[in-house]
Design an enzyme around this catalytic site. Structure first.
Site, mmCIF file in Angstrom:
data_model
loop_
_atom_site.group_PDB
_atom_site.id
_atom_site.type_symbol
_atom_site.label_atom_id
_atom_site.label_comp_id
_atom_site.label_asym_id
_atom_site.label_seq_id
_atom_site.Cartn_x
_atom_site.Cartn_y
_atom_site.Cartn_z
ATOM 1 N N CYS A 142 91.688 -4.747 63.417
ATOM 2 C CA CYS A 142 92.999 -4.115 63.685
ATOM 3 C C CYS A 142 93.818 -3.957 62.405
ATOM 4 O O CYS A 142 94.079 -2.853 61.952
ATOM 5 C CB CYS A 142 93.811 -4.967 64.662
ATOM 6 S SG CYS A 142 93.016 -5.310 66.200
HETATM 7 N N1 SAJ Z 1 96.409 -13.248 57.981
HETATM 8 C C1 SAJ Z 1 96.983 -13.735 56.816
HETATM 9 N N2 SAJ Z 1 98.237 -14.271 56.873
HETATM 10 C C2 SAJ Z 1 98.933 -14.333 58.047
HETATM 11 C C3 SAJ Z 1 98.335 -13.821 59.226
HETATM 12 C C4 SAJ Z 1 97.066 -13.291 59.174
HETATM 13 O O1 SAJ Z 1 96.383 -13.691 55.735
HETATM 14 O O2 SAJ Z 1 100.053 -14.848 58.044
HETATM 15 C C5 SAJ Z 1 95.065 -12.651 57.919
HETATM 16 C C6 SAJ Z 1 94.054 -13.419 58.740
HETATM 17 O O3 SAJ Z 1 93.438 -14.407 57.968
HETATM 18 C C7 SAJ Z 1 93.059 -12.317 59.136
HETATM 19 C C8 SAJ Z 1 93.923 -11.056 59.205
HETATM 20 O O4 SAJ Z 1 95.129 -11.353 58.495
HETATM 21 O O5 SAJ Z 1 92.073 -12.133 58.151
HETATM 22 C C9 SAJ Z 1 94.273 -10.617 60.617
HETATM 23 O O6 SAJ Z 1 94.732 -11.769 61.280
HETATM 24 P P1 SAJ Z 1 95.549 -11.659 62.678
HETATM 25 O O7 SAJ Z 1 96.068 -13.004 62.999
HETATM 26 O O8 SAJ Z 1 96.490 -10.539 62.615
HETATM 27 O O9 SAJ Z 1 94.390 -11.396 63.716
HETATM 28 P P2 SAJ Z 1 93.916 -10.094 64.436
HETATM 29 O O10 SAJ Z 1 93.292 -9.139 63.516
HETATM 30 O O11 SAJ Z 1 93.128 -10.554 65.613
HETATM 31 O O12 SAJ Z 1 95.269 -9.407 64.924
HETATM 32 C C10 SAJ Z 1 95.591 -9.412 66.276
HETATM 33 C C11 SAJ Z 1 96.398 -8.177 66.440
HETATM 34 N N3 SAJ Z 1 96.476 -7.868 67.831
HETATM 35 C C12 SAJ Z 1 96.251 -6.576 68.205
HETATM 36 O O13 SAJ Z 1 96.039 -5.693 67.432
HETATM 37 C C13 SAJ Z 1 96.275 -6.309 69.651
HETATM 38 C C14 SAJ Z 1 97.788 -8.352 65.857
HETATM 39 O O14 SAJ Z 1 98.645 -7.302 66.352
HETATM 40 C C15 SAJ Z 1 98.411 -9.661 66.219
HETATM 41 O O15 SAJ Z 1 99.650 -9.781 65.521
HETATM 42 C C16 SAJ Z 1 97.492 -10.787 65.791
HETATM 43 O O16 SAJ Z 1 96.275 -10.620 66.545
HETATM 44 C C17 SAJ Z 1 98.105 -12.145 66.088
HETATM 45 O O17 SAJ Z 1 99.358 -12.218 66.124
HETATM 46 O O18 SAJ Z 1 97.344 -13.094 66.174
#
Ligand code: SAJ
Length: 427
Positions: free
Chosen positions: A262
């Site tokens: 995403c």
């Molecule tokens: N990450 C960071 N720092 C942060 C948060 C995430 O480096 O503070 C990195 C993570 O390590 C990862 C990437 O970003 O590699 C994405 O992490 P994520 O927590 O956003 O996980 P996703 O990709 O599963 O994002 C989903 C998304 N949901 C949808 O698209 C429906 C996102 O909108 C959500 O915000 C996220 O989950 C969530 O909040 O967990």
């Protein structure tokens, strides 16, 4: 206007399967359709790769017909498309899976039925791609013989609290009637708010904006991490301090880069679409380049540490372990994981790289012990729960431990007592 009783869900991944199971639980008659015959066979045998108790439990009790045939679409009151929308190697959006799903379903759809796209798409796709496609490929007139709506998926894999049944949704449609039908459908499906958007484009824009918001916030803290590394300030402590402000601050933390299906993808949908309409999203592109540059920052940080220790700084022949291939902790999903960019850069500099991820079979090592044994450098790329008990004594003396998720910041002294150089993304 018919009320919706029978639905067909196209695409049975981490979005379509939970949606199908919830719809069945809510009393809808559901057909699940996917092109992957292995997946269909597994699902009909009650097996899924989605490692979430709620899903496995619901699948066990399910009577859904899972099939790779589209003929059940003709009886459906609603067809919901939940197929992937990846970007290609040039970071341009690949709508082919969505286009294929629309072509396979809409010729069979009965008059008065509703087509919903849940896949993440950029503003304009419904109006400029999907509607012309339907009206060219079928006898349907969108808004007259069938309705079209967009309700962007918001599944968060591995989230113990938020799931398809309780996450608020937004929905947009091409006509008021279609919006009313889609809003009624989702209001019957989820125990959460369903907000009507003013148009298909607004609904498409919501998902892209919410994920771009996350990407730029991560880029912000990643840039701070690189700056504060020079300033000798622990960025995570500063973020925790800023987060004590009870309003107008949302904590994000630095990492080795941004992976997943995403966040690293969705901004490019908006960047490319806006470029075609004459606007250059400099800020979104800058955030993307900062996040995509984090693997290089990790490698450079390690090389700097080697030279500070009097080493040549060359990684030629160095034995390095990368712990974690998944893009986030405790999930078996390595799509666009920054771990692979780190591995690629290390190998291009001549390092001998071993990998271990308890959730990903393609790891080169079979367990943590063999991954840690005798390494010159160990990089914690993903903070899986299995890695959080690593004891510095397990590491080779005078080696480097790079903590990409600041999981051991409070154990720095223990590493140093064991003559391990402890480096962390947070400082
Ligand atoms: N990450 C960071 N720092 C942060 C948060 C995430 O480096 O503070 C990195 C993570 O390590 C990862 C990437 O970003 O590699 C994405 O992490 P994520 O927590 O956003 O996980 P996703 O990709 O599963 O994002 C989903 C998304 N949901 C949808 O698209 C429906 C996102 O909108 C959500 O915000 C996220 O989950 C969530 O909040 O967990």
């Amino acid at each position: 206007m018919n009320s919706i009783k029978r639905i067909a869900v196209i695409g049975l991944g981490y979005v379509g399967l939970p949606l199908s199971l919830l719809a069945e639980k809510k009393g809808f008659s559901v057909t699940g359709i996917d092109l992957d015959t292995n997946k269909i066979e597994n699902l009909n045998n009650k097996n899924t790769s989605i490692d979430e108790p709620l899903i496995t439990e619901q699948l066990n009790d399910s009577n859904i017909l899972f099939t790779n045939k589209f003929d059940q679409v003709k009886d459906a009151d609603a067809v919901v498309i939940c197929v992937p929308t990846p970007v290609d190697e040039n970071k341009t959006p690949d709508l082919q899976p969505v286009i294929n799903a629309v072509k396979s379903t809409t010729p069979l759809m009965k008059d008065g039925s509703l087509l919903v796209i849940e896949s993440t798409i950029n503003p304009g796709v419904c109006d400029e791609v999907i509607i012309p496609l339907i009206e060219n490929e079928t006898d349907h007139q969108v808004g007259k013989s069938i309705y079209l709506a967009h309700c962007p998926e918001r599944i968060n894999p591995g989230d113990p609290k938020w799931n398809v049944s309780n996450i608020n949704r937004v929905v947009g449609a091409s006509t008021d009637e279609g919006l009313k039908l889609a809003h009624q459908f989702y209001s019957n499906l989820v125990d959460a708010e369903v907000m009507k958007m003013g148009s298909l484009k607004e609904a498409e824009a919501v998902k892209i904006v919410e994920n771009s918001f996350r990407d730029i916030n991560i880029a912000f803290v990643n840039e701070l991490a690189m700056s504060f590394n020079k300033l000798g300030i622990n960025i995570n402590n500063v973020i925790d301090g800023a987060a004590t402000k009870p309003f107008a601050f949302l904590a994000h933390y630095p990492g080795i880069g941004v992976g997943g299906h995403c966040i690293p993808v969705d901004p490019y949908y908006l960047i490319e679409y806006a470029k075609g309409k004459g606007f250059n999203h400099e800020f979104l592109k800058l955030a993307r380049s900062i996040n995509e540059g984090m693997p290089k920052f990790v490698v450079d940080n390690i090389i700097d540490s080697l030279t500070e220790k009097g080493d040549s700084g060359s990684l030629e022949g160095k034995s390095i372990a990368v712990l974690g291939l998944s893009y986030k902790p405790n999930v078996a999903d390595d799509r666009m994981s920054p771990s692979y960019s780190i591995i690629e850069q290390l190998e291009s500099l001549g390092a001998d790289v071993a990998t271990y991820d308890p959730f990903i079979d393609k790891s080169s090592e079979k367990d943590l012990e063999s991954a840690l044994k005798n390494r010159d450098i160990v990089i914690l790329a993903t903070n899986h729960k299995q890695f959080l008990d690593i004891n510095p004594a397990q590491l080779k003396p005078s080696s480097i431990f790079f903590d990409g998720k600041s999981s051991f910041d409070d154990k720095r002294e223990e590493f140093e007592k064991n003559n391990i150089t402890y480096l962390s993304i947070s400082n």
